[in-house]
Design an enzyme around this catalytic site. Structure first.
Site, PDB file in Angstrom:
ATOM      1  N   GLU A  75       0.819  -1.205   0.000  1.00 16.22           N
ATOM      2  CA  GLU A  75       0.000   0.000   0.000  1.00 16.22           C
ATOM      3  C   GLU A  75       0.859   1.265   0.000  1.00 16.22           C
ATOM      4  O   GLU A  75       0.547   2.217  -0.699  1.00 16.22           O
ATOM      5  CB  GLU A  75      -0.919  -0.024   1.237  1.00 16.22           C
ATOM      6  CG  GLU A  75      -1.847   1.159   1.377  1.00 16.22           C
ATOM      7  CD  GLU A  75      -2.913   1.245   0.291  1.00 16.22           C
ATOM      8  OE1 GLU A  75      -3.059   0.272  -0.475  1.00 16.22           O
ATOM      9  OE2 GLU A  75      -3.579   2.294   0.204  1.00 16.22           O
ATOM     10  N   ASP A  76       1.945   1.281   0.741  1.00 15.34           N
ATOM     11  CA  ASP A  76       2.665   2.536   0.981  1.00 15.34           C
ATOM     12  C   ASP A  76       4.046   2.637   0.335  1.00 15.34           C
ATOM     13  O   ASP A  76       4.712   3.654   0.481  1.00 15.34           O
ATOM     14  CB  ASP A  76       2.824   2.766   2.499  1.00 15.34           C
ATOM     15  CG  ASP A  76       1.489   3.016   3.179  1.00 15.34           C
ATOM     16  OD1 ASP A  76       0.532   3.379   2.465  1.00 15.34           O
ATOM     17  OD2 ASP A  76       1.392   2.834   4.401  1.00 15.34           O
TER      18      ASP A  76
END
Ligand code: MN
Length: 507
Positions: A75-76
């Site tokens: 996600e990051d």
């Protein structure tokens, strides 16, 4: 939580190859999160490492812990799922994928308007994830727990939003997984951020009350200890104090702390079920049981698998005490819930099930099967009734807003006056009307989840006897009763008792 601290924890639980794989994951995630910071200013990697430590503490398998270390990489950072799969295998990449899907479902909905649809959609995705592998939810719970523990670094509006989502979605999920300890942690933290003033008031009330009853309770505890020893029973006894949030909810229902008998319960842990029933009968021999307060969750477990015997007794001196009696396995399961099944090896669990020490094998819990079926239906593109699951998850509470955005939790079926009395009884007494979501509504309007309520007041307004029909909470009913009595008294002084005649005629 540092790399070495986490590895040290892991070495106590997992074998050498597993710990090596964990070390690999830590180094991989540390490198990829390099340069990222949390709101607290600390290095980002601290978060996934803490999540992994929580998962170890919960007794999860090593794959889940590794997925916990990696949970924010896709996600990051620029990490891809393929990369994770080739480095750590299918099982772990599947878990990371599940967690990522849940996060994406959230951020995708974030700016699309009001809060409610976001939660609903979010929840649907969460449920589908549970259906695929419940470990995804357990990672999300650990993630959320750490985020709640570090919520003070967030701006206030975010704090409230996250706290609200936690109390609406994650705490009920923990409850459905019978993870009692996690549910309480999440509820207490959310409550503190959502209603700081009420939280502190309730806490103060709790502590002053506990102080008062401590000595009497110690006497009961000594008596029971002596008697059970005399009966040659093997047991362990401790006190469990109600959480601030559950006291708050109960106060709202019951109205008066003097009517709450389970502020502290004495908990007796025994080795097997027959001893549990034996202890129950000894207690009933010593003290007189309040018959409507005996609950046999051993024979009839709660839906989430919770098992225990509960009884409330009255001592000769009038002290009312609740007891909870359960086996060690039941206790473990009540605290750790579904996570306990990863902690126990399978044989031990099956064994406990066969001996009747636990109600059901975790995978047997009916509601999980239901969720899985629903998820499968959703996967086939058929309709998924998230509203239905929302109902069962949120039990019988609704959440409403003040115009300033403060959140109040009320029982389903509550009226605007219940809300007004919750804020302040003087405010309620002067209520002349209600604007719900900006629209005028009558006093008998039934509040809906997500309503924003504005209380319109008039200096000359007074509480009226027919308000009794439009309050649902004991708190509001009690306050109204007091106000009407006061008003009646004043009126009687003025008119020389005409008001009592009037009330008589009305009956
Ligand atoms: Mn995270």
């Amino acid at each position: 939580m540092t790399r070495d601290e986490l590895l040290e924890l892991a070495m106590k639980v997992y074998d050498e190859t597993e710990v090596l794989e964990l070390a690999l994951a830590i180094d991989f995630a540390t490198k990829r999160h390099e340069g990222q910071k949390r709101m607290s200013g600390e290095k980002y990697i601290l978060h996934p490492l803490t999540v992994a430590a929580i998962l170890i503490e919960w007794g999860m398998d090593v794959d889940t812990v590794i997925a916990g270390v990696l949970h924010d990489t896709v996600e990051d950072t620029d990490v891809t799922l393929q990369e994770i799969e080739s480095l750590f295998g299918r099982d772990i990449s599947f878990l990371v994928d599940g967690v990522t899907k849940v996060s994406r479902a959230r951020s995708g909905m974030r700016d699309l308007g009001s809060y409610l649809p976001e939660t609903k959609d979010n929840l649907t995705k969460l449920l589908i994830a549970v259906g695929e592998d419940v470990r995804v939810i357990i990672i999300k719970l650990a993630d959320r727990l750490h985020n709640m523990q570090t919520l003070q670094y967030m701006p206030p509006d975010k704090q409230r939003k996250i706290a609200r989502e936690t109390i609406e979605v994650f705490a009920p999920l923990a409850d459905r997984l019978n993870m009692g300890r996690v549910r309480v942690q999440l509820e207490e933290l959310s409550f503190k951020y959502l209603m700081p003033k009420v939280f502190n008031e309730t806490k103060v009330l709790m502590h002053s009350r506990l102080k008062k009853s401590q000595r009497k309770l110690d006497k009961v505890r000594r008596e029971v200890n002596a008697r059970l020893n005399a009966e040659k029973l093997v047991f362990q006894m401790d006190g469990r104090v109600k959480s601030i949030y559950s006291l708050f909810k109960k106060l709202d229902r019951v109205g008066d702390i003097d009517k709450i008998y389970d502020l502290i319960a004495l908990r007796i842990i025994v080795d097997d079920i027959s001893t549990a029933y034996l202890v129950l009968s000894v207690l009933h021999d010593m003290y007189s049981p309040l018959f409507d307060r005996i609950k046999d969750y051993v024979a009839k477990p709660k839906m989430n698998g919770y098992q225990s015997l509960h009884t409330t007794v009255q001592t000769p001196t009038g002290q009312i005490v609740e007891f909870q009696i359960r086996t060690r396995e039941m206790h473990e399961y009540a605290e750790r819930g579904l996570a306990a099944s990863f902690h126990y090896n399978e044989n031990k669990l099956t064994d406990a099930y066969r001996k009747g020490e636990i109600a059901a094998l975790p995978a047997d819990l009916a509601w999980i099967r239901e969720l899985q079926e629903a998820a499968a239906r959703a996967g086939e593109g058929k309709e998924f009734d998230s509203a239905k699951f929302r109902m069962t998850l949120f039990a019988d509470r609704i959440f409403v807003n003040s115009p300033k955005g403060d959140i109040y939790d009320l029982p389903k079926g509550a009226f605007p006056l219940d809300y007004a009395y919750r804020i302040h009884s003087d405010l309620a007494a002067r209520a002349s009307g209600f604007k719900i979501n900006g629209v005028m509504r009558p006093f008998d309007y039934q509040l809906q989840h997500g309503d924003t309520i504005e209380v319109l007041t008039n200096k000359s307004a007074r509480p009226k006897p027919d308000w009794r029909e439009v309050v649902a909470t004991p708190h509001a009913r009690e306050k109204l009763r007091q106000q009407l009595a006061r008003e009646g008294g004043m009126l009687a002084q003025i008119t020389g008792g005409v008001s009592s005649l009037f009330q008589h005629r009305k009956k």
